[in-house]
Design a protein around this motif. Structure first.
Motif, PDB file in Angstrom:
ATOM      1  N   PHE A  43      -6.563 -15.622  11.249  1.00  0.00           N
ATOM      2  CA  PHE A  43      -7.148 -16.575  10.302  1.00  0.00           C
ATOM      3  C   PHE A  43      -8.397 -17.139  10.953  1.00  0.00           C
ATOM      4  O   PHE A  43      -8.323 -17.797  11.982  1.00  0.00           O
ATOM      5  CB  PHE A  43      -6.159 -17.692   9.979  1.00  0.00           C
ATOM      6  CG  PHE A  43      -4.907 -17.199   9.326  1.00  0.00           C
ATOM      7  CD1 PHE A  43      -4.878 -16.934   7.962  1.00  0.00           C
ATOM      8  CD2 PHE A  43      -3.761 -16.972  10.069  1.00  0.00           C
ATOM      9  CE1 PHE A  43      -3.728 -16.457   7.357  1.00  0.00           C
ATOM     10  CE2 PHE A  43      -2.598 -16.499   9.484  1.00  0.00           C
ATOM     11  CZ  PHE A  43      -2.588 -16.238   8.121  1.00  0.00           C
ATOM     12  N   ASP A  44      -9.535 -16.882  10.362  1.00  0.00           N
ATOM     13  CA  ASP A  44     -10.819 -17.321  10.907  1.00  0.00           C
ATOM     14  C   ASP A  44     -11.523 -18.182   9.868  1.00  0.00           C
ATOM     15  O   ASP A  44     -11.786 -17.736   8.748  1.00  0.00           O
ATOM     16  CB  ASP A  44     -11.670 -16.096  11.262  1.00  0.00           C
ATOM     17  CG  ASP A  44     -12.957 -16.442  11.994  1.00  0.00           C
ATOM     18  OD1 ASP A  44     -13.263 -17.645  12.143  1.00  0.00           O
ATOM     19  OD2 ASP A  44     -13.653 -15.511  12.402  1.00  0.00           O
ATOM     20  N   SER A  45     -11.790 -19.440  10.216  1.00  0.00           N
ATOM     21  CA  SER A  45     -12.475 -20.396   9.330  1.00  0.00           C
ATOM     22  C   SER A  45     -11.731 -20.574   8.009  1.00  0.00           C
ATOM     23  O   SER A  45     -12.330 -20.603   6.940  1.00  0.00           O
ATOM     24  CB  SER A  45     -13.920 -19.945   9.077  1.00  0.00           C
ATOM     25  OG  SER A  45     -14.626 -19.864  10.296  1.00  0.00           O
ATOM     26  N   VAL A  51       2.264 -19.857   6.574  1.00  0.00           N
ATOM     27  CA  VAL A  51       2.848 -18.582   6.981  1.00  0.00           C
ATOM     28  C   VAL A  51       4.343 -18.807   7.185  1.00  0.00           C
ATOM     29  O   VAL A  51       4.737 -19.704   7.924  1.00  0.00           O
ATOM     30  CB  VAL A  51       2.213 -18.072   8.297  1.00  0.00           C
ATOM     31  CG1 VAL A  51       2.873 -16.780   8.752  1.00  0.00           C
ATOM     32  CG2 VAL A  51       0.709 -17.883   8.140  1.00  0.00           C
ATOM     33  N   SER A  52       5.182 -17.986   6.537  1.00  0.00           N
ATOM     34  CA  SER A  52       6.629 -18.137   6.714  1.00  0.00           C
ATOM     35  C   SER A  52       7.344 -16.806   6.524  1.00  0.00           C
ATOM     36  O   SER A  52       6.864 -15.917   5.806  1.00  0.00           O
ATOM     37  CB  SER A  52       7.195 -19.158   5.728  1.00  0.00           C
ATOM     38  OG  SER A  52       7.091 -18.680   4.409  1.00  0.00           O
ATOM     39  N   GLY A  53       8.465 -16.682   7.214  1.00  0.00           N
ATOM     40  CA  GLY A  53       9.322 -15.514   7.047  1.00  0.00           C
ATOM     41  C   GLY A  53       8.690 -14.200   7.470  1.00  0.00           C
ATOM     42  O   GLY A  53       9.044 -13.156   6.939  1.00  0.00           O
ATOM     43  N   LEU A  70      -5.548 -17.822  15.589  1.00  0.00           N
ATOM     44  CA  LEU A  70      -6.165 -18.879  14.780  1.00  0.00           C
ATOM     45  C   LEU A  70      -7.521 -19.213  15.371  1.00  0.00           C
ATOM     46  O   LEU A  70      -7.628 -19.490  16.564  1.00  0.00           O
ATOM     47  CB  LEU A  70      -5.295 -20.131  14.777  1.00  0.00           C
ATOM     48  CG  LEU A  70      -3.877 -19.960  14.253  1.00  0.00           C
ATOM     49  CD1 LEU A  70      -3.096 -21.239  14.448  1.00  0.00           C
ATOM     50  CD2 LEU A  70      -3.897 -19.543  12.804  1.00  0.00           C
ATOM     51  N   GLN A  71      -8.541 -19.204  14.536  1.00  0.00           N
ATOM     52  CA  GLN A  71      -9.895 -19.510  14.998  1.00  0.00           C
ATOM     53  C   GLN A  71     -10.601 -20.356  13.950  1.00  0.00           C
ATOM     54  O   GLN A  71     -10.691 -19.966  12.777  1.00  0.00           O
ATOM     55  CB  GLN A  71     -10.647 -18.195  15.218  1.00  0.00           C
ATOM     56  CG  GLN A  71     -12.045 -18.354  15.746  1.00  0.00           C
ATOM     57  CD  GLN A  71     -12.673 -17.001  16.067  1.00  0.00           C
ATOM     58  OE1 GLN A  71     -11.984 -16.040  16.391  1.00  0.00           O
ATOM     59  NE2 GLN A  71     -13.969 -16.924  15.960  1.00  0.00           N
ATOM     60  N   ASN A  72     -11.066 -21.519  14.361  1.00  0.00           N
ATOM     61  CA  ASN A  72     -11.821 -22.414  13.468  1.00  0.00           C
ATOM     62  C   ASN A  72     -11.095 -22.690  12.153  1.00  0.00           C
ATOM     63  O   ASN A  72     -11.714 -22.775  11.106  1.00  0.00           O
ATOM     64  CB  ASN A  72     -13.212 -21.834  13.164  1.00  0.00           C
ATOM     65  CG  ASN A  72     -14.029 -21.597  14.406  1.00  0.00           C
ATOM     66  OD1 ASN A  72     -14.032 -22.420  15.313  1.00  0.00           O
ATOM     67  ND2 ASN A  72     -14.685 -20.456  14.467  1.00  0.00           N
TER      68      ASN A  72
END
Length: 86
Positions: A43-45, A51-53, A70-72
């Motif tokens: 995930f970026d910006s 998010v699950s399961g 994870l980014q920004n």
């Protein structure tokens, strides 16, 4: 990709299995990702991510493999998931 001296182009696997860029209100549920070369889920910006399961895995000898990168990003919630990355 250019071919040289009769060789076929490289067929390297994708480095990231799933990537979301600049997205809002992303929901990822009930998926399995295995053996991505560097990053399984990125995930970026992004904002408001849930998010699950999910199940993410790669072999123990995988070099520098990220389960979730994870980014920004802001307001990210990850729960009820299994991550097992080399």
């Amino acid at each position: 990709m250019l071919e040289s001296k009769g060789r076929l182009p490289s067929t390297k696997p994708t480095l990231k299995a799933l990537r979301f860029y600049g997205s809002d209100g992303v929901t990822v549920t009930c998926i399995t990702i295995q053996n991505s070369q560097q990053t399984h889920l990125k995930f970026d910006s992004c904002t408001n991510v849930q998010v699950s399961g999910i199940s993410v895995s790669s072999p123990g000898d995988s070099p520098n493999t990220d389960g979730i990168h994870l980014q920004n990003s802001q307001n990210v919630v990850i729960y009820s998931s299994t991550l097992a990355c080399g």
